[in-house]
Write a protein that holds these residues in place. Structure first.
Motif, mmCIF file in Angstrom:
data_model
loop_
_atom_site.group_PDB
_atom_site.id
_atom_site.type_symbol
_atom_site.label_atom_id
_atom_site.label_comp_id
_atom_site.label_asym_id
_atom_site.label_seq_id
_atom_site.Cartn_x
_atom_site.Cartn_y
_atom_site.Cartn_z
ATOM 1 N N GLY A 101 46.732 42.454 12.366
ATOM 2 C CA GLY A 101 46.955 41.278 11.530
ATOM 3 C C GLY A 101 47.949 40.286 12.067
ATOM 4 O O GLY A 101 48.520 39.495 11.295
ATOM 5 N N VAL A 102 48.198 40.275 13.386
ATOM 6 C CA VAL A 102 49.069 39.259 13.981
ATOM 7 C C VAL A 102 48.463 37.875 13.708
ATOM 8 O O VAL A 102 47.263 37.670 13.883
ATOM 9 C CB VAL A 102 49.207 39.495 15.499
ATOM 10 N N SER A 103 49.296 36.933 13.298
ATOM 11 C CA SER A 103 48.758 35.615 12.922
ATOM 12 C C SER A 103 48.585 34.686 14.121
ATOM 13 O O SER A 103 47.618 33.924 14.184
ATOM 14 C CB SER A 103 49.649 34.944 11.885
ATOM 15 N N GLU A 104 49.529 34.736 15.062
ATOM 16 C CA GLU A 104 49.454 33.877 16.249
ATOM 17 C C GLU A 104 50.002 34.613 17.456
ATOM 18 O O GLU A 104 50.910 35.444 17.332
ATOM 19 C CB GLU A 104 50.244 32.577 16.062
ATOM 20 N N ILE A 105 49.457 34.283 18.617
ATOM 21 C CA ILE A 105 49.906 34.874 19.874
ATOM 22 C C ILE A 105 50.115 33.740 20.877
ATOM 23 O O ILE A 105 49.243 32.880 21.030
ATOM 24 C CB ILE A 105 48.861 35.848 20.451
ATOM 25 N N THR A 106 51.260 33.733 21.537
ATOM 26 C CA THR A 106 51.444 32.879 22.700
ATOM 27 C C THR A 106 51.579 33.769 23.926
ATOM 28 O O THR A 106 52.479 34.607 23.996
ATOM 29 C CB THR A 106 52.682 31.966 22.563
ATOM 30 N N LEU A 107 50.660 33.613 24.854
ATOM 31 C CA LEU A 107 50.692 34.347 26.117
ATOM 32 C C LEU A 107 51.583 33.573 27.079
ATOM 33 O O LEU A 107 51.320 32.414 27.395
ATOM 34 C CB LEU A 107 49.281 34.504 26.674
ATOM 35 N N LEU A 108 52.634 34.244 27.529
ATOM 36 C CA LEU A 108 53.729 33.579 28.234
ATOM 37 C C LEU A 108 53.843 34.079 29.665
ATOM 38 O O LEU A 108 53.639 35.269 29.941
ATOM 39 C CB LEU A 108 55.035 33.858 27.477
ATOM 40 N N ASN A 109 54.208 33.182 30.556
ATOM 41 C CA ASN A 109 54.502 33.602 31.919
ATOM 42 C C ASN A 109 55.878 34.276 31.963
ATOM 43 O O ASN A 109 56.703 34.092 31.074
ATOM 44 C CB ASN A 109 54.472 32.410 32.879
#
Length: 238
Positions: A101-109
């Protein structure tokens, strides 16, 4: 598949859908094996949940009459700032995030993220969508996490992260010189998890400048794919 998901554009004006794509139809034909008159749990992606009555079924096509009568479970008030993981783990991690149920994901360097990781086909929009969908099907829910990409660590953290994290509590999983893990609650949370080996000291310091507090999950060092569900279960009232 604990719920049969469909997109709004699949729903006809008569309130029916036709399943013909190989993945869903193969599962229906070989695993569920419905007969005419059966009802299946269904959900509209990013929408409501209900029942689908089987009105036609063959090896190649299934037709359902849809009734949506309840809202899907609400996503957690949790955003995940995630250093891009190894490609072979990307699919499983995306599925896990959707299931939990994670609402948002930012894939980061990150300094420890190999440049080649950004070239994996698993980071293509269609692959991301398909794996999030598998996670939703497992959970029996409908709300897709939003996924963003930040290919430059320093500019993103300095210029964008504060706005993205907004008024949430800000935590970074970091086993060294860290606070004990906070108790679970329903507060809005932004959780940062680094690559294998963790964020560098410089990166942790930059996150700390944005209000992120390092915390530890205990003396054992876990892989990223293990850290994510453990941290979420410890921090959030699921």
């Amino acid at each position: 598949m604990n719920i049969l998901l469909f997109n709004v554009d699949e729903l006809s004006s008569m309130g029916q859908i036709q399943i013909t794509d190989p993945r869903r139809q193969t599962h229906l034909a070989k695993v569920i094996r419905p007969v005419i008159g059966d009802t299946l749990r269904v959900g509209q992606v990013n929408g409501a949940i209900g029942l689908g009555k089987v009105i036609a079924h063959s090896e190649h096509e299934t037709q359902l009459e849809i009734t949506l009568n309840q809202d899907g479970p609400t996503p957690l008030a949790l955003k995940l700032l995630l250093a891009v993981p190894r490609p072979k783990m990307m699919r499983r991690i995306l599925q896990t995030c959707a299931t939990l149920g994670v609402s948002e994901i930012t894939l980061l360097n990150s300094a420890k993220v190999e440049k080649s990781y950004w070239q994996t086909p698993f980071l293509q929009p269609l692959s991301i969508y398909e794996n999030l969908l598998l996670g939703l099907e497992q959970a029996g829910t409908t709300q897709l996490p939003l996924v963003h990409k930040a290919k430059l660590f320093k500019p993103y953290v300095e210029d964008n992260l504060n706005q993205w994290a907004a008024d949430s509590r800000r935590l970074v999983a970091h086993p060294r010189s860290a606070h004990p893990c906070p108790n679970a609650n329903k507060k809005a949370t932004t959780l940062a998890i680094g690559p294998e080996g963790g964020f560098t000291d410089y990166e942790v310091d930059k996150l700390a400048e944005q209000g992120f507090i390092p915390f530890s999950l205990g003396p054992r060092i876990m892989r990223v794919e293990t850290t994510i569900p453990v941290a979420i279960s410890r921090l959030c009232a699921l």
